[in-house]
Design a protein around this motif. Sequence first.
Motif, short mmCIF file in Angstrom:
data_model
loop_
_atom_site.label_atom_id
_atom_site.label_comp_id
_atom_site.label_asym_id
_atom_site.label_seq_id
_atom_site.Cartn_x
_atom_site.Cartn_y
_atom_site.Cartn_z
N LEU A 1 0.83 -1.21 0.00
CA LEU A 1 0.00 0.00 0.00
C LEU A 1 0.87 1.26 0.00
CD1 LEU A 1 -2.94 -0.94 2.39
CD2 LEU A 1 -3.02 -0.55 -0.07
N CYS A 2 1.94 1.24 0.82
CA CYS A 2 2.81 2.42 0.87
C CYS A 2 3.49 2.66 -0.47
CB CYS A 2 3.88 2.25 1.95
SG CYS A 2 3.18 2.25 3.58
N ALA A 3 3.94 1.55 -1.11
CA ALA A 3 4.56 1.69 -2.43
C ALA A 3 3.55 2.29 -3.41
CB ALA A 3 5.06 0.34 -2.93
N GLY A 4 2.30 1.81 -3.32
CA GLY A 4 1.26 2.35 -4.19
C GLY A 4 1.09 3.84 -4.00
N ILE A 5 1.11 4.27 -2.73
CA ILE A 5 0.93 5.70 -2.46
C ILE A 5 2.12 6.50 -3.01
CG2 ILE A 5 0.84 7.42 -0.60
CD1 ILE A 5 -0.84 5.31 0.94
N LEU A 6 3.33 5.94 -2.87
CA LEU A 6 4.49 6.65 -3.42
C LEU A 6 4.38 6.78 -4.94
CD1 LEU A 6 7.48 5.26 -1.37
CD2 LEU A 6 6.73 7.61 -1.51
N TYR A 7 3.96 5.67 -5.61
CA TYR A 7 3.76 5.75 -7.06
C TYR A 7 2.73 6.82 -7.39
CZ TYR A 7 6.37 1.66 -8.67
OH TYR A 7 7.34 0.79 -9.01
N MET A 8 1.63 6.85 -6.60
CA MET A 8 0.58 7.83 -6.84
C MET A 8 1.13 9.24 -6.78
SD MET A 8 -2.79 6.62 -4.91
CE MET A 8 -3.62 5.13 -5.34
N CYS A 9 2.01 9.49 -5.79
CA CYS A 9 2.58 10.84 -5.67
C CYS A 9 3.42 11.16 -6.90
CB CYS A 9 3.44 10.95 -4.42
SG CYS A 9 2.52 10.71 -2.92
N ILE A 10 4.31 10.23 -7.29
CA ILE A 10 5.21 10.51 -8.41
C ILE A 10 4.41 10.76 -9.68
CG2 ILE A 10 7.06 9.60 -9.85
CD1 ILE A 10 7.93 7.89 -7.49
N ILE A 11 3.47 9.83 -9.99
CA ILE A 11 2.74 9.94 -11.26
C ILE A 11 1.71 11.06 -11.19
CG2 ILE A 11 1.35 8.68 -12.93
CD1 ILE A 11 2.76 6.14 -11.86
N GLY A 12 1.16 11.30 -9.98
CA GLY A 12 0.21 12.40 -9.83
C GLY A 12 0.84 13.73 -10.19
N VAL A 13 2.11 13.93 -9.78
CA VAL A 13 2.81 15.17 -10.14
C VAL A 13 2.92 15.28 -11.65
CG1 VAL A 13 5.06 16.30 -10.06
CG2 VAL A 13 4.10 15.33 -7.99
N LEU A 14 3.26 14.14 -12.30
CA LEU A 14 3.40 14.17 -13.76
C LEU A 14 2.08 14.50 -14.44
CD1 LEU A 14 5.81 11.23 -14.57
CD2 LEU A 14 6.16 13.64 -14.99
N ILE A 15 0.97 13.94 -13.91
CA ILE A 15 -0.33 14.21 -14.54
C ILE A 15 -0.70 15.68 -14.39
CG2 ILE A 15 -2.80 13.75 -14.30
CD1 ILE A 15 -2.20 10.86 -14.05
N LYS A 16 -0.39 16.25 -13.22
CA LYS A 16 -0.62 17.70 -13.04
C LYS A 16 0.20 18.50 -14.05
CE LYS A 16 -3.52 19.16 -9.97
NZ LYS A 16 -4.47 18.21 -10.56
N LEU A 17 1.48 18.09 -14.22
CA LEU A 17 2.35 18.78 -15.19
C LEU A 17 1.75 18.69 -16.59
CD1 LEU A 17 6.02 17.80 -14.32
CD2 LEU A 17 5.03 20.07 -14.35
N GLN A 18 1.21 17.49 -16.90
CA GLN A 18 0.63 17.29 -18.23
C GLN A 18 -0.54 18.25 -18.44
OE1 GLN A 18 -1.22 13.54 -18.71
NE2 GLN A 18 -2.01 14.06 -20.72
N GLN A 19 -1.37 18.39 -17.39
CA GLN A 19 -2.52 19.29 -17.53
C GLN A 19 -2.06 20.73 -17.75
OE1 GLN A 19 -4.58 18.27 -13.98
NE2 GLN A 19 -5.73 16.61 -14.93
N MET A 20 -0.99 21.10 -17.02
CA MET A 20 -0.47 22.47 -17.19
C MET A 20 0.06 22.66 -18.61
SD MET A 20 1.31 22.94 -13.52
CE MET A 20 2.63 24.01 -14.04
N ALA A 21 0.81 21.64 -19.10
CA ALA A 21 1.37 21.73 -20.45
C ALA A 21 0.27 21.81 -21.49
CB ALA A 21 2.27 20.52 -20.72
N GLU A 22 -0.83 21.06 -21.24
CA GLU A 22 -1.95 21.06 -22.17
C GLU A 22 -2.56 22.45 -22.26
OE1 GLU A 22 -4.87 17.94 -21.26
OE2 GLU A 22 -3.53 16.74 -22.51
N ARG A 23 -2.72 23.08 -21.08
CA ARG A 23 -3.32 24.41 -21.07
C ARG A 23 -2.46 25.40 -21.86
NH1 ARG A 23 -3.96 25.11 -15.36
NH2 ARG A 23 -4.96 23.09 -15.23
N LYS A 24 -1.14 25.29 -21.66
CA LYS A 24 -0.21 26.18 -22.36
C LYS A 24 -0.30 25.94 -23.87
CE LYS A 24 3.66 28.79 -22.10
NZ LYS A 24 5.10 28.58 -22.00
N ALA A 25 -0.32 24.64 -24.26
CA ALA A 25 -0.35 24.30 -25.68
C ALA A 25 -1.64 24.81 -26.32
CB ALA A 25 -0.21 22.80 -25.89
#
Lengths: 213, 221
Positions: A184-208
């Motif tokens: 479960l802890c590993a899952g949460i760590l993955y969620m944090c790492i990939i969640g940051v990337l998804i947020k970045l993707q949304q920001m990049a999309e808005r810019k594009a």
Amino acid sequence: MDYYGWMQLLQGAWTTAWISMVSIALGVVIGLVIALIRMAKLPIIDQILGVYVSWARATPLVTLALFIFLSFPSFGINLDKHFSAILCLTLNTSAFNAEIWRNAFLNFSSGQKEAAEALGMRRMTYFRRIMFPQMVVMSLPALVNEMSFLIKGSPAIAVIGVVDLTRVTNRIAAVTYEPLLPILCAGILYMCIIGVLIKLQQMAERKANYLAG
Amino acid sequence: MTEWEIIWQQREIFISGFGNTFALFFAGSIASFILGVTLLYTLENGSKGVKGSVILVINMMRTLPFLILAYLLYYGLPQAGIRMDAFTAGLISLSLYHGTYFCEIFRGIRKGLDSGQMEAAQACGFSRFKTFTRIIIPNVLLRSLPLIANQLIICLKDTAFLCIITVGEITAAANSIQSTYFIPLNAFIVAIALYWIISIAIEQVSKITLNKVQDRGLSHA
């Protein structure tokens, strides 16, 4: 889980992170090079790269990792397991990135090229000053998306013995006999790492979208 | 080429591995497809709390590697008293994981749909269920064909992860042959070729279906 277990978990997260980051950096650049070569439409190389892209997109990462790690030594090339992991992830992500870059090339409006030629710009200058910056902005959302796919696929490298964030849960469970908490802890760590990337993707999309509109 | 002869002698292992992969892929993709449609229905007609929790689950799955889910079901759940064999755990995790991805695809397409048809259906007295099955589903499915094919290929590739939780599929077959006869190169070439063949087949089927759909003018339905 004691202090030692937590430290192991964080170490696994760090292994996943640095291997993924190296592969992402290499993959983005190699993908761009492949796309550039394919756009030049060299007769045989173009077909070879086309087959490579199709192959890499169809091959599961686990199979690829085992293939690289186990069969390269029979050619006399001995690979470190971390190096094989990076090679495997890079081979896979380069193919996807090449398609993303190629798409950006193909969708680029020709009017700007004509304008640049009319101003007497050389092709290299045109590419560096006009085409490339716009291509980066346009393909950034897709590239970041591919990065999160790479991290989601990175547990595949556990199969060749790299102690990444997924495999480390087995190690901890082997000591504590309680697999649920580390997973479960590993899952949460993955969620944090990939969640940051998804947020970045949304920001990049808005810019594009802002630049496209 | 004695190495290829060994592979040929051991074809039984590969055939059973291929069967397992195909069974996992086929059952998993159908189950996840149904799950995706069901989730879309709850998003469409559910109460606010249900909608919120479905979206939360989708967002959680989007940030989770597939293997962690498989680990959770196969290694984690026995601690909570739920035990299943590797194949079942693999199939369930595959269906759950890709079901949410399918729902995410459908949701994206649903957002882009014109509301005119739904309003017309309402005006004609369609019930909510009828509107969903007769108007929304055909529109969404026909438009999302390329994305569905893409997701199916990802689903196929994810079945390879299940060899880590000891499911005997193609990669596991190749691995067992290479560890017995020390012919990793040939064994994995066969495994990769098998995956490649399946994914090319998926691509071709989706291309043919897409052409059929466009020929019959259904893509603008």
